[in-house]
Enzyme design. Structure first.
Site, short mmCIF file in Angstrom:
data_model
loop_
_atom_site.label_atom_id
_atom_site.label_comp_id
_atom_site.label_asym_id
_atom_site.label_seq_id
_atom_site.Cartn_x
_atom_site.Cartn_y
_atom_site.Cartn_z
N GLY A 38 0.82 -1.22 0.00
CA GLY A 38 0.00 0.00 0.00
C GLY A 38 0.85 1.26 0.00
N GLY A 76 -4.72 -1.07 6.39
CA GLY A 76 -5.83 -0.25 6.87
C GLY A 76 -6.73 0.17 5.73
N ASP A 102 -15.47 6.00 4.93
CA ASP A 102 -15.87 7.25 5.56
C ASP A 102 -17.33 7.59 5.29
OD1 ASP A 102 -13.22 7.42 6.27
OD2 ASP A 102 -12.76 9.17 5.04
N GLY A 104 -16.90 12.04 9.83
CA GLY A 104 -17.07 10.94 8.88
C GLY A 104 -16.22 9.72 9.18
N TYR A 150 -13.20 4.46 11.69
CA TYR A 150 -11.74 4.50 11.52
C TYR A 150 -11.05 5.04 12.79
CZ TYR A 150 -7.33 5.64 9.03
OH TYR A 150 -6.03 5.75 8.61
N GLY A 153 -0.10 11.71 10.00
CA GLY A 153 -1.13 12.65 9.59
C GLY A 153 -1.49 12.38 8.14
N1 CAA Z 1 -16.92 19.18 8.44
C1 CAA Z 1 -18.08 19.75 8.77
N2 CAA Z 1 -19.26 19.50 8.14
C2 CAA Z 1 -19.22 18.62 7.13
C3 CAA Z 1 -18.03 17.98 6.73
C4 CAA Z 1 -16.84 18.31 7.42
N3 CAA Z 1 -15.68 17.73 7.10
N4 CAA Z 1 -18.31 17.14 5.70
C5 CAA Z 1 -19.63 17.27 5.48
N5 CAA Z 1 -20.17 18.17 6.31
C6 CAA Z 1 -21.57 18.53 6.42
C7 CAA Z 1 -22.23 18.55 5.07
O1 CAA Z 1 -22.10 19.84 4.51
C8 CAA Z 1 -23.65 18.18 5.40
O2 CAA Z 1 -24.30 19.30 5.94
P1 CAA Z 1 -25.90 19.46 5.75
O3 CAA Z 1 -26.53 18.28 6.40
O4 CAA Z 1 -26.16 20.76 6.44
O5 CAA Z 1 -26.09 19.50 4.26
C9 CAA Z 1 -23.51 17.17 6.55
O6 CAA Z 1 -22.23 17.50 7.15
C10 CAA Z 1 -23.50 15.73 6.11
O7 CAA Z 1 -22.59 15.64 5.04
P2 CAA Z 1 -22.62 14.46 4.02
O8 CAA Z 1 -24.01 14.01 3.77
O9 CAA Z 1 -21.76 14.80 2.86
O10 CAA Z 1 -21.90 13.36 4.89
P3 CAA Z 1 -21.40 11.96 4.45
O11 CAA Z 1 -21.91 10.96 5.40
O12 CAA Z 1 -21.64 11.72 3.01
O13 CAA Z 1 -19.85 12.05 4.65
C11 CAA Z 1 -17.62 12.78 4.32
C12 CAA Z 1 -19.09 13.20 4.46
C13 CAA Z 1 -17.37 12.11 2.96
C14 CAA Z 1 -17.21 11.79 5.39
C15 CAA Z 1 -16.79 14.05 4.45
O14 CAA Z 1 -17.10 14.68 5.65
C16 CAA Z 1 -15.31 13.80 4.45
O15 CAA Z 1 -14.70 13.50 3.42
N6 CAA Z 1 -14.66 13.94 5.62
C17 CAA Z 1 -13.25 13.83 5.75
C18 CAA Z 1 -12.91 12.39 5.95
C19 CAA Z 1 -11.43 12.23 6.13
O16 CAA Z 1 -10.67 13.14 6.45
N7 CAA Z 1 -10.95 11.00 5.90
C20 CAA Z 1 -9.56 10.71 6.01
C21 CAA Z 1 -9.23 9.66 5.01
S1 CAA Z 1 -7.49 9.42 4.89
C22 CAA Z 1 -7.10 8.70 6.31
O17 CAA Z 1 -7.91 8.28 7.08
C23 CAA Z 1 -5.61 8.56 6.55
C24 CAA Z 1 -5.27 9.09 7.87
O18 CAA Z 1 -5.10 8.32 8.78
C25 CAA Z 1 -5.08 10.54 8.06
#
Ligand code: CAA
Length: 248
Positions: A13, A91, A95, A150, A154, A185
């Site tokens: 990965g 991993g 999300d 989200g 995790y 991070g």
């Molecule tokens: N912060 C605050 N509000 C958010 C938000 C955020 N990050 N993302 C979405 N919202 C809001 C939306 O605007 C929406 O508001 P309304 O209900 O008022 O319209 C509400 O929250 C719900 O949003 P969604 O329906 O889009 O939510 P979802 O269930 O589809 O998921 C998500 C949203 C895809 C998880 C998105 O929030 C996201 O991508 N978050 C970041 C996830 C992230 O950082 N993952 C890391 C992956 S990499 C990793 O994990 C490696 C590591 O170890 C660092």
């Protein structure tokens, strides 16, 4: 002394590949263990590690399957004599907000990210203790420390991993085995590139260093913890996050 033997789960990965390269570079025989079904990724991995092919081999592993983990440890000990270093880097993410999360999204993340650590450690630990030497490095995440929108699944797994790390570290400290976690991070990996660009840009804006991490910046810390002369570091969590989360 013969070469130390390292197993890296999630070995082909984004972080795993670079971890394999670093461990091979510091003289380990490395087994990159990952799902055999990732054939395209495996071809890319072989190209990216071609210069170290004599020291890195691939082994098919389903980390979610206890018996598959037992077989990997058994066959590695049989072929190479020992498992000295175990890096749990496998991993996945699924999300979504808790309000939309299915049981399957919960279970798949917990099974791979946390049960997988148990499955490999449980099978490797007796041999390490019997030989009086071992280095276990668990790849956690800054999001296990801070939580993330989200990521209830995790973040729960990644925080749980550190409780596991500290407990096991206490149990095996007198046997010459260290157990630590590294909490990366946001790095330049496919997992992070899956995040919507707009959200990712917001995240990068919150990183004091001002950019995503490079996998090699995680791998060198893993290699450091895996070294024989890191034996006084155990039960620790090393954050490598560009300043995204600071504590002490
Ligand atoms: N912060 C605050 N509000 C958010 C938000 C955020 N990050 N993302 C979405 N919202 C809001 C939306 O605007 C929406 O508001 P309304 O209900 O008022 O319209 C509400 O929250 C719900 O949003 P969604 O329906 O889009 O939510 P979802 O269930 O589809 O998921 C998500 C949203 C895809 C998880 C998105 O929030 C996201 O991508 N978050 C970041 C996830 C992230 O950082 N993952 C890391 C992956 S990499 C990793 O994990 C490696 C590591 O170890 C660092």
């Amino acid at each position: 002394m013969s070469q130390r033997v390292a197993i890296v789960s999630g070995g082909i990965g984004g972080l795993g590949t670079e971890i394999c390269r670093h461990l091979a570079g510091s003289g380990h025989v490395v087994i990159a263990a990952d799902l055999a079904t990732r054939s395209e990724r495996l071809a890319a991995f072989r190209a990216e590690t071609a210069d170290l092919a004599a020291q890195i081999e691939f082994a098919a592993l389903d980390i979610a399957d206890f018996d598959s983990c037992a077989e990997l440890i058994r066959s590695t000990e049989q072929r190479h004599g020992s498992v000295d270093v175990l890096v749990n880097a496998a991993g996945i993410t699924r999300d979504t907000t808790l309000r939309k999360m299915s049981q399957d999204q919960w279970h798949s993340v917990l099974t791979v990210n946390l049960d997988g650590v148990f499955n490999l450690c449980r099978n490797a630990i007796d041999g390490m203790c019997a030989r009086g030497y071992g280095r276990i490095v668990n790849i956690s995440s800054v999001n296990g420390q801070t939580g993330q929108f989200g990521q209830t699944n995790y973040a729960a797994a990644k925080a749980g991993m550190h409780g596991f790390t500290m407990s096991l570290a206490r149990e095996v400290a007198r046997k010459g085995v260290t157990v630590n976690s590294v909490s990366p991070g946001y790095c330049e990996t496919a997992m992070v590139m899956q995040i919507a660009a707009e959200i990712r840009e917001q995240i990068v804006a919150g990183i004091p260093v001002g950019r995503l991490g490079r996998p090699s910046e995680i791998a060198r810390v893993v290699d450091f913890l895996a070294a024989a002369d890191s034996g006084f570091i155990t039960g620790a969590n090393i954050p490598v996050n560009g300043g995204y989360f600071m504590d002490f």
